[in-house]
Design a protein around this motif. Structure first.
Motif, short mmCIF file in Angstrom:
data_model
loop_
_atom_site.label_atom_id
_atom_site.label_comp_id
_atom_site.label_asym_id
_atom_site.label_seq_id
_atom_site.Cartn_x
_atom_site.Cartn_y
_atom_site.Cartn_z
N THR B 43 106.80 100.25 58.11
CA THR B 43 106.51 101.13 56.98
C THR B 43 105.16 100.76 56.39
O THR B 43 104.50 99.80 56.83
CB THR B 43 107.63 101.07 55.92
OG1 THR B 43 107.41 102.07 54.93
CG2 THR B 43 107.69 99.71 55.25
N SER B 44 104.75 101.53 55.38
CA SER B 44 103.47 101.28 54.72
C SER B 44 103.50 102.00 53.38
O SER B 44 104.42 102.78 53.12
CB SER B 44 102.32 101.80 55.58
OG SER B 44 102.20 103.19 55.45
N THR B 46 101.62 104.43 52.15
CA THR B 46 101.41 105.89 52.13
C THR B 46 101.16 106.43 53.53
O THR B 46 101.15 105.69 54.51
CB THR B 46 100.26 106.23 51.16
OG1 THR B 46 100.12 107.64 51.10
CG2 THR B 46 98.95 105.62 51.60
N TYR B 47 100.94 107.73 53.63
CA TYR B 47 100.66 108.36 54.93
C TYR B 47 99.28 107.95 55.43
O TYR B 47 98.40 107.67 54.63
CB TYR B 47 100.72 109.89 54.81
CG TYR B 47 102.02 110.40 54.26
CD1 TYR B 47 103.19 110.24 55.01
CD2 TYR B 47 102.09 111.00 53.02
CE1 TYR B 47 104.39 110.67 54.51
CE2 TYR B 47 103.30 111.44 52.51
CZ TYR B 47 104.46 111.28 53.25
OH TYR B 47 105.65 111.70 52.76
N ASP B 49 98.37 105.33 56.98
CA ASP B 49 98.05 103.90 57.01
C ASP B 49 98.10 103.35 58.43
O ASP B 49 97.50 102.32 58.73
CB ASP B 49 99.03 103.12 56.14
CG ASP B 49 98.80 103.36 54.66
OD1 ASP B 49 97.64 103.66 54.29
OD2 ASP B 49 99.77 103.26 53.88
N LYS B 51 101.28 103.54 60.44
CA LYS B 51 102.65 103.15 60.83
C LYS B 51 102.95 103.59 62.27
O LYS B 51 103.39 102.79 63.10
CB LYS B 51 103.68 103.83 59.91
CG LYS B 51 103.64 103.40 58.48
CD LYS B 51 104.64 104.18 57.64
CE LYS B 51 104.31 105.66 57.51
NZ LYS B 51 103.08 105.90 56.71
N ASP B 76 110.68 108.84 60.60
CA ASP B 76 109.86 109.51 59.59
C ASP B 76 110.14 111.00 59.73
O ASP B 76 109.48 111.72 60.48
CB ASP B 76 108.38 109.20 59.82
CG ASP B 76 107.51 109.70 58.67
OD1 ASP B 76 108.03 110.48 57.85
OD2 ASP B 76 106.34 109.31 58.61
N ALA B 157 106.67 106.64 54.64
CA ALA B 157 105.85 105.86 53.71
C ALA B 157 106.70 105.50 52.50
O ALA B 157 107.26 106.37 51.85
CB ALA B 157 104.63 106.68 53.29
N SER B 183 94.75 100.40 51.15
CA SER B 183 95.95 99.96 50.44
C SER B 183 95.56 98.87 49.46
O SER B 183 94.87 97.92 49.83
CB SER B 183 96.97 99.39 51.42
OG SER B 183 97.09 100.20 52.56
#
Ligand SMILES: Nc1ncnc2c1ncn2[C@@H]1O[C@H](COP(=O)(O)OP(=O)(O)O)[C@@H](O)[C@H]1O
Ligand SMILES: [Mg+2]
Lengths: 362, 224
Positions: B43-44, B46-47, B49, B51, B76, B157, B183
């Protein structure tokens, strides 16, 4: 230790940081030119005979005429009245200019005298204009001469007045004494006719003596008046014979050379300012950047960093830079995905070699 | 495969191998096989990033380097990017398994022989949170887990979808992807906070770029 982030920010923004460091001193260099000044000098031969004037004061045998005269000129130059007279003569101010106006103009120029030998002085003027410099030297010399004449005339006039007053009194006394002698001769005619009687009459002799004495006093006073009158009349000549301009001032062709220190002072200050701007910018961009850029930035969170995946560029060199790189990255948005899924498509021989870590250099 | 992709692939592979080592995924005889995480969520904050990129790279390299049985699962449900990357458009996937319309075996899409299979997000329009909480998903996940040596799950995200922390709880370990220069530390802190009930294995910094010349790095003894 220097944080990696600030060094990274420095190199990332190198171009932006370089701009003030280059532009500010350049702008200062182009805009703040050091003032060019033109210097004009006259050399003047001076004589001790001038020294007697009240203007200059007592002449001591220990000082040279040059020392004396240069001091006199400089002292005159330190008075507002003389400055105004010089500037007026040089047509830099009007005759009715205020003191502040005179002071303002005077600040733009500089005039002074200095000894060059025992009988030689140099009168020097500097100004932003070559012709003005020469004019100022001329004006100073002429005004100084004028002051000298005025001063001599003033002294002589006072002297003449004084002697003439004395003369009137002395002449009255002479007439009185001559009257007394005539009276005596009228009462005793024999003293004037014969030589022997006249020579032996004590009273007669006394009266004659008194008249003669008074007469010589009157003559003396007359001479003094005449000498003072002569002095007054010859004051201009006295000045021109004791203050001889040897090298008249000329309008210089070239400005006074400014030293490298003077010339580089402002650009150096500009450089310091530019560096201060850059460093402030660097510091602010460092302090306001709270993003994760390296493992160092995550230290405070206590999370281990498992790895760092580099930015995968579809182009290299110029094709990785703005603007070409930006365009290329946009056109190949799925580039990272392609690279990631390409791992599955590794050629058979590479797939085996994958274990030794030298994979993918084909 | 053009030269740029080959070059990027090798860079990516090297980076991911470091993750293998740091996360303890390698075939270590000393380590207890049962302690090794099998289901790893990515995960991360936000979009964009990375993943999906990291998930694909990790799954692909685990299967090609270790020769392990790897399943890559697209969890996702909003972006369906794994499906996009492997051209699974319109194929049944995770949501369809949860809905019970297809079997797990049918949903598997083989990418690299029998080693690497991909399960897309699926076509059923289900509420993401309901999928995340459903027992069907738990069961599906444990079946996938039992059939593979590694399961890589591409999660949503975390700062955008609360299904991410829920789905993360179905994983043995979670990797947080941080996008370099994008980030913030606050973002990562928040993600770590939301993943409090999961085993956060660590952070992967993605899209890292260094502008520091090598000689400066050496001279100042900077850490990468
Ligand atoms: N290391 C990288 N280098 C270059 N581009 C990358 C990298 N990682 C991701 N990208 C790009 O960023 C975009 C988003 O990546 P993706 O993996 O889909 O992120 P997410 O799944 O977190 O939304 C994609 O266009 C991808 O090609
Ligand atoms: Mg994605």
């Amino acid at each position: 230790m220097i944080p990696r982030k600030i060094i990274e920010a420095f190199f990332r923004r190198l171009w932006l940081i370089a701009v003030p460091v280059v532009l500010v001193p350049l702008a200062v260099f182009l805009l703040v030119r050091p003032e060019t000044e033109y210097q004009s000098t006259a050399t003047v031969w001076v004589d001790r005979s001038l020294g007697g004037a009240a203007l200059i004061g007592e002449v001591s045998q220990w000082t040279t005429p040059a020392e004396h005269q240069s001091t006199a000129v400089n002292e005159m130059l330190s008075t507002d009245r003389f400055r105004k007279a010089v500037l007026t003569r040089a047509e830099l101010v009007d005759g009715d200019a205020s003191r502040t106006e005179v002071a303002r103009v005077w600040r733009l120029v500089s005039v002074g005298a200095a000894e060059r030998g025992s009988n030689l002085i140099a009168v020097t003027a500097r100004s932003p204009d070559p012709d003005v410099s020469a004019t100022l030297v001329d004006a100073t010399i002429v005004e100084f001469g004028e002051r000298f004449s005025t001063e001599v005339t003033r002294t002589a006039t006072a002297e003449i007045e004084h002697y003439e007053e004395q003369l009137v009194l002395a002449e009255e006394e002479l007439q009185e004494r001559e009257g007394a002698l005539r009276e005596y001769i009228r009462a005793n005619p024999e003293v004037a006719s014969g030589d022997a009687v006249g020579a032996t009459d004590l009273n007669y002799r006394t009266l004659v003596n008194q008249v003669e004495q008074q007469l010589s006093l009157v003559n003396e006073l007359n001479e003094s008046v005449q000498s003072a009158e002569r002095q007054m009349a010859s004051a201009p000549q006295a000045f021109s014979s004791g203050f001889i301009v040897q090298d008249p001032p000329e309008a210089p062709n070239n400005p006074v050379p400014t030293s490298i220190v003077e010339r580089s002072g402002m650009p150096l200050a500009g450089l310091a300012l530019g560096m201060a701007i850059s460093m402030t910018y660097l510091y602010l961009s460092y302090r306001t950047d709270h993003t994760v850029r390296s493992a160092e930035d995550l230290g405070s969170l206590g999370l281990p960093v498992l790895g760092t995946v580099p930015e995968l560029q579809p182009g290299r060199g110029l094709a990785a830079r703005f603007p070409l790189g930006t365009l290329l990255r946009w056109r190949r948005r799925d580039f990272a995905w392609s690279a990631a899924s390409a791992i599955t498509e590794a050629p058979p021989e590479r797939q085996k070699g994958g274990r030794d870590g030298r994979n993918g250099h084909g | 495969m053009d030269n740029a992709v080959v070059r990027a692939r090798s860079d990516l592979q090297e980076a991911v191998r470091e993750i293998h080592i740091m996360a303890g995924l390698g075939p270590d005889e000393r380590a207890n096989e049962h302690e090794r995480p099998v289901v790893i969520g990515i995960t991360s904050p936000t979009y964009g990033d990375g993943k999906t990129t990291v998930a694909i790279a990790l799954a692909a390299s685990l299967s090609s380097d270790l020769g392990a049985q790897v399943t890559l699962v697209d969890a996702d449900l909003q972006t369906h990017s794994i499906g996009e990357a492997f051209g699974l458009h319109g194929r049944g996937g995770l949501t369809d398994i949860v809905a019970g319309t297809i079997s797990l075996a049918d949903a598997r899409y083989p990418v690299q022989g029998p080693n690497l299979t991909v399960i897309g997000a699926g076509t059923a329009t289900l509420e993401a949170a309901r999928v995340a909480y459903s027992t069907a998903l738990r069961q599906t996940m444990s079946t996938i887990r039992s059939e593979s040596q590694f399961v890589i799950v591409d999660l949503p995200a975390t700062n955008h979808s609360m299904t991410a922390p829920i789905l993360a709880q179905r994983c043995d370990g979670v990797v947080i992807v941080a996008r370099s220069g994008h980030s913030t530390i606050g973002n990562i802190e928040r993600v770590a906070g939301l993943l409090r009930d999961t085993n956060v294995m660590g952070v992967v910094i993605n899209r890292a770029r260094s502008h520091i010349p090598a000689f400066v790095e050496r001279a100042l003894n900077l850490r990468r």
